[in-house]
Design an enzyme around this catalytic site. Sequence first.
Site, PDB file in Angstrom:
ATOM      1  CB  SER B 143      39.996  49.835  44.791  1.00  0.00           C
ATOM      2  OG  SER B 143      40.889  50.467  45.681  1.00  0.00           O
ATOM      3  CE1 TYR B 156      42.516  45.091  45.276  1.00  0.00           C
ATOM      4  CE2 TYR B 156      43.033  47.396  45.673  1.00  0.00           C
ATOM      5  CZ  TYR B 156      42.177  46.328  45.806  1.00  0.00           C
ATOM      6  OH  TYR B 156      40.985  46.488  46.468  1.00  0.00           O
TER       7      TYR B 156
HETATM    8  N1  LIG Z   1      39.123  46.942  52.506  1.00  0.00           N
HETATM    9  C1  LIG Z   1      39.519  47.969  51.751  1.00  0.00           C
HETATM   10  O1  LIG Z   1      40.195  48.888  52.232  1.00  0.00           O
HETATM   11  C2  LIG Z   1      39.116  48.040  50.293  1.00  0.00           C
HETATM   12  C3  LIG Z   1      39.421  49.211  49.599  1.00  0.00           C
HETATM   13  C4  LIG Z   1      39.053  49.312  48.271  1.00  0.00           C
HETATM   14  C5  LIG Z   1      38.393  48.267  47.664  1.00  0.00           C
HETATM   15  N2  LIG Z   1      38.116  47.122  48.362  1.00  0.00           N
HETATM   16  C6  LIG Z   1      37.416  46.042  47.644  1.00  0.00           C
HETATM   17  O2  LIG Z   1      36.247  45.711  48.375  1.00  0.00           O
HETATM   18  C7  LIG Z   1      35.870  44.388  48.055  1.00  0.00           C
HETATM   19  C8  LIG Z   1      35.541  43.681  49.349  1.00  0.00           C
HETATM   20  O3  LIG Z   1      36.711  43.487  50.124  1.00  0.00           O
HETATM   21  P1  LIG Z   1      36.743  43.538  51.711  1.00  0.00           P
HETATM   22  O4  LIG Z   1      37.504  44.727  52.102  1.00  0.00           O
HETATM   23  O5  LIG Z   1      35.376  43.358  52.228  1.00  0.00           O
HETATM   24  O6  LIG Z   1      37.692  42.303  52.077  1.00  0.00           O
HETATM   25  P2  LIG Z   1      37.393  40.811  52.467  1.00  0.00           P
HETATM   26  O7  LIG Z   1      36.490  40.758  53.634  1.00  0.00           O
HETATM   27  O8  LIG Z   1      38.716  40.162  52.566  1.00  0.00           O
HETATM   28  O9  LIG Z   1      36.601  40.240  51.216  1.00  0.00           O
HETATM   29  C9  LIG Z   1      37.197  39.741  50.073  1.00  0.00           C
HETATM   30  C10 LIG Z   1      36.269  38.674  49.550  1.00  0.00           C
HETATM   31  O10 LIG Z   1      36.680  38.188  48.283  1.00  0.00           O
HETATM   32  C11 LIG Z   1      36.484  36.799  48.289  1.00  0.00           C
HETATM   33  N3  LIG Z   1      37.300  36.123  47.301  1.00  0.00           N
HETATM   34  C12 LIG Z   1      38.633  36.244  47.124  1.00  0.00           C
HETATM   35  N4  LIG Z   1      39.032  35.418  46.155  1.00  0.00           N
HETATM   36  C13 LIG Z   1      37.937  34.770  45.714  1.00  0.00           C
HETATM   37  C14 LIG Z   1      37.698  33.773  44.752  1.00  0.00           C
HETATM   38  N5  LIG Z   1      38.680  33.291  43.993  1.00  0.00           N
HETATM   39  N6  LIG Z   1      36.442  33.316  44.589  1.00  0.00           N
HETATM   40  C15 LIG Z   1      35.431  33.787  45.343  1.00  0.00           C
HETATM   41  N7  LIG Z   1      35.595  34.725  46.259  1.00  0.00           N
HETATM   42  C16 LIG Z   1      36.825  35.207  46.463  1.00  0.00           C
HETATM   43  C17 LIG Z   1      36.846  36.373  49.690  1.00  0.00           C
HETATM   44  O11 LIG Z   1      36.301  35.111  49.987  1.00  0.00           O
HETATM   45  P3  LIG Z   1      36.778  34.248  51.281  1.00  0.00           P
HETATM   46  O12 LIG Z   1      35.967  34.722  52.433  1.00  0.00           O
HETATM   47  O13 LIG Z   1      36.456  32.854  50.913  1.00  0.00           O
HETATM   48  O14 LIG Z   1      38.244  34.493  51.440  1.00  0.00           O
HETATM   49  C18 LIG Z   1      36.208  37.482  50.485  1.00  0.00           C
HETATM   50  O15 LIG Z   1      34.867  37.219  50.740  1.00  0.00           O
HETATM   51  C19 LIG Z   1      37.022  43.795  47.272  1.00  0.00           C
HETATM   52  O16 LIG Z   1      36.701  43.846  45.909  1.00  0.00           O
HETATM   53  C20 LIG Z   1      38.157  44.738  47.547  1.00  0.00           C
HETATM   54  O17 LIG Z   1      39.117  44.733  46.532  1.00  0.00           O
HETATM   55  C21 LIG Z   1      38.450  46.992  49.676  1.00  0.00           C
END
Ligand SMILES: NC(=O)c1ccc[n+]([C@@H]2O[C@H](COP(=O)([O-])OP(=O)(O)OC[C@H]3O[C@@H](n4cnc5c(N)ncnc54)[C@H](OP(=O)(O)O)[C@@H]3O)[C@@H](O)[C@H]2O)c1
Lengths: 433, 250
Positions: B143, B156
Amino acid sequence: MPRYRSWGRYPAATPAAVLPVDWRSDPPALDRVRQPVLPYACGRSYGDSCLNDGGVVLDVRRLDRLIAFDQERGLLQCEAGVTLAEILALVVPRGWFLPVVPGTRWVSVGGSIANDIHGKNHHRAGTFGAHVSRFELLRSTGQRTVCTPGDELFRATVGGLGLTGLILWAEIMLKRIPGPAIAVERIRFPGLDAFFALAADDRDFEYTVAWVDCLARGPRLGRGIYMRGDHAPQDGTVPSPLRPARFRVPLDAPAGVLNATTLGLFNEAYYRGQLRGRLRSTVPYAAFFFPLDGVGDWGRLYGANGFVQYQCVVPDVGGGGPIRAIFERISRSGEPASLAVLKRFGNIRSPGLLSFPREGMTLAVDFAVRGRTLALLEDLDAIVRETGGAVYPAKDARMSAASFRAFFPELERFTAQRDAKFSSSFWRRVHAS
Amino acid sequence: MPPETSTRVLIVGATSAIAAETARVYAAYGARLFLAGRNPQRLEAVAADLRVRGAGSVLTAVLDVTDRQRCDAVVEEAWSTFGGLDVALLAHGVLPDQARCQASAAATIEALEVNFTSAVALLTPLANRFESAGRGCIAVITSVAGDRGRQSNYVYGAAKGGLDRFLEGLRNRLFHAGVAVVTLKPGFVDTPMTAGLTQGPLFASARRAGRDIHRSIERRRDVAYIPWFWRPIMAILRSLPETVFKRLRL
Ligand SMILES: NC(=O)c1ccc[n+]([C@@H]2O[C@H](COP(=O)([O-])OP(=O)(O)OC[C@H]3O[C@@H](n4cnc5c(N)ncnc54)[C@H](OP(=O)(O)O)[C@@H]3O)[C@@H](O)[C@H]2O)c1
Ligand SMILES: Cc1cc2nc3c(=O)[nH]c(=O)nc-3n(C[C@H](O)[C@H](O)[C@H](O)COP(=O)(O)OP(=O)(O)OC[C@H]3O[C@@H](n4cnc5c(N)ncnc54)[C@H](O)[C@@H]3O)c2cc1C
């Protein structure tokens, strides 16, 4: 940022909260929400039927997953937030097409069912709901029901304005096409009589629609351009890529940019733009069905107050009496009106208790919102009521409760199926109880 | 035929909105996908979508990434199912409540577990397998928050920043074996993770992020900002000296 608004951006509404529905397997518990709830998908409805002022918006746009596609039978099962754009991009290259498409592809499957939308092929195919083989409905109690066409709950949900529950997924019957292009014929016509003659002759064409100048007066009243088309056999591919709008109206235009003079000039230019009486061409399907999708947020040209679209259907009686009366009333008012869309609806019965389409002539016109416009539309409602027609809730922001009751005779049956937790700004307005 | 037809991809955290969009791009090319995630129904919903969109095959495995042994087993299963992998993408993550973390070391450590330690648990066996295969690509979503520690979000940020450093070292190690390591740094992306935040003009759609990630992986970029415009923004933020930075309310 007022994300949850309607396409006409009138009226303004502010939800108390937003509840995303991201997964069909574990939707949120609706019985724990105190305010009334309403699904919101792409917000392509014009008025307040997709608004829930002071209530909770159920945002379904992440219910965007496909579930199954039977390529032999053309059966597509998908979540309710999937857009028609997405479906076309997937199925057209495989020789299939949606049975019914509206004037924009940025609408969802759930919204298409909830408004039981119609397209340029209504005279041959009926409404969208007539091609839905089943869907799953989530009620506020948490109960989930798979509904099929015979069920009362199916009939209430199709055209049910999102008031019977939340559609989680649906299955749609697609139709075969020979290729991605449409063979179009554009015919210029000088007035309403000529239009009625063309419309009476629509049996041999899959798609028909007319653009009409309703600002012209006297003998020119109702002049316009009639378009009819069919899926063209494949002869070299005409690409119709899934592309977001290339141009977006960045700002609200100052009030009055679209006034009687500029619109009159535009309508004149549109009519004169076609020099020959008849033009034939073969175009990509998107250019034929979704001409406005190339310009994002075009509604902003109407200024910050927003606009309303008036769409009604009236019986297709000899000489086109009711349509003529409506045109004359609009033309006489001097209110700035866009080009009107005119089309004949066929006699295929719509499956929904509150479905808008019924046999007759349908007319749709955009107006900027002003006090005088609303008075004009009230007058038009009176004409529609007298003839036993209806006004389209998906485009409405102002019809009276009395008009609504008159337009939808099955209202009582519908109300019996409604989910008491679901409500909208529209419903509270037209169902004062 | 597009070159990616037979690409074999493992995605951990496959129910993430960003990962699912990335997977859709692979599916459209007919790639073979192995999806790991902790919720079986959600995983199945994503898998079905990818099958309809043209994926060559889609397999799933239930995995909570805090379960160390399962991490090993799932890497093994994915590797043997496809007889090797071309791409492994780690996408799981949580956005912890900073205030809660400040009040509780346990909450902080739990956030570090999901966002950092679990990735290490997966990267260790993955790196060894890719290294002996001598080809392929490991891609991890970190991130922009890892570029600088901010008072509003440093737990984070620390996990993601630590992961950045880990990946830097891994890239250096695996470069010599012909394996690419791609660090993906999204800015704000409109997903369930950010549903509670007010959206500003810098928000990108999950679809855009997914496409950019796919492209960055295919081009074997070392460090990619998602979308690209975060690179100059973060360059400016990183260039602020601590004496100035510590005074800001970020
Ligand atoms: N959205 C943003 O603005 C942003 C910005 C920078 C970086 N990111 C990074 O992008 C990546 C994807 O996030 P996203 O934005 O697409 O959000 P998201 O849709 O909420 O995805 C997060 C995922 O992580 C999974 N997860 C959480 N804890 C877990 C565990 N203990 N075991 C297995 N899976 C687990 C969740 O599974 P469940 O479906 O079962 O909950 C979900 O599929 C993450 O690494 C996040 O930190 C996001
Ligand atoms: C340029 C343009 C051209 C158009 N042309 C036509 C046309 O030719 N023919 C026509 O019929 N219409 C037309 N429309 C109107 C449009 O097709 C309908 O308003 C359609 O229902 C919008 O779908 P949506 O996904 O945007 O839904 P929204 O506008 O977000 O919602 C519409 C209704 O559906 C309900 N709803 C949405 N999702 C669900 C769900 N999952 N479960 C239950 N209820 C749900 C909402 O509560 C609301 O009542 C046009 C609109 C535009 C902007």
